[in-house]
Design a protein around this motif. Sequence first.
Motif, PDB file in Angstrom:
ATOM      1  N   SER A 168     -22.899 -16.958   6.088  1.00  0.00           N
ATOM      2  CA  SER A 168     -23.961 -16.464   5.199  1.00  0.00           C
ATOM      3  C   SER A 168     -25.147 -17.420   5.186  1.00  0.00           C
ATOM      4  CB  SER A 168     -23.422 -16.292   3.777  1.00  0.00           C
ATOM      5  OG  SER A 168     -22.451 -15.291   3.743  1.00  0.00           O
TER       6      SER A 168
ATOM      7  N   LEU B 173     -27.052 -17.189   8.501  1.00  0.00           N
ATOM      8  CA  LEU B 173     -27.824 -15.952   8.590  1.00  0.00           C
ATOM      9  C   LEU B 173     -28.965 -15.914   7.586  1.00  0.00           C
ATOM     10  CD1 LEU B 173     -24.861 -13.532   9.187  1.00  0.00           C
ATOM     11  CD2 LEU B 173     -26.697 -14.063  10.788  1.00  0.00           C
ATOM     12  N   TYR B 174     -28.799 -16.606   6.460  1.00  0.00           N
ATOM     13  CA  TYR B 174     -29.893 -16.675   5.494  1.00  0.00           C
ATOM     14  C   TYR B 174     -31.081 -17.428   6.079  1.00  0.00           C
ATOM     15  CZ  TYR B 174     -32.564 -17.509   1.288  1.00  0.00           C
ATOM     16  OH  TYR B 174     -33.577 -17.554   0.365  1.00  0.00           O
TER      17      TYR B 174
ATOM     18  N   SER C 123     -27.716 -11.473   4.579  1.00  0.00           N
ATOM     19  CA  SER C 123     -26.904 -12.600   5.026  1.00  0.00           C
ATOM     20  C   SER C 123     -25.518 -12.597   4.397  1.00  0.00           C
ATOM     21  CB  SER C 123     -27.619 -13.922   4.733  1.00  0.00           C
ATOM     22  OG  SER C 123     -27.805 -14.090   3.345  1.00  0.00           O
TER      23      SER C 123
END
Length: 115
Positions: free
Chosen positions: A57, A60-61, A70
């Motif tokens: 996460s 992806l954020y 994300s």
Amino acid sequence: MSFPSLKKFLLFAFGINTNIVSHESMSPENRFSEENKYASIGASILLTAVVAFLSGSYALYTVFNSVLVSSSIGFIWGIKIFNLDRFVILSSRKKKNNLRGDIIVIIPRLLLAFS
């Protein structure tokens, strides 16, 4: 014997049949130690999935700059890692005097560790 729901999930994560662990033929001391041993391995599988979710996460954020996107993709990534780790644990049951089989079973774990 009835298990608390968290322990039941951890035993599921390890892939143990709760009917076998809670069989009446086992002494209470052995039953308790077996339950805890398998639950702790299940906890390590669960924690691996949680770390995969958090790290995926976060990564992806930094790319998408969106919490929803994300965390959604990170959740899917965590579920994949949970299932993959559970599969590796279930398939790596030790067999007696089978070195070649043990090495073949270890290869997916090593590939996962290196990736």
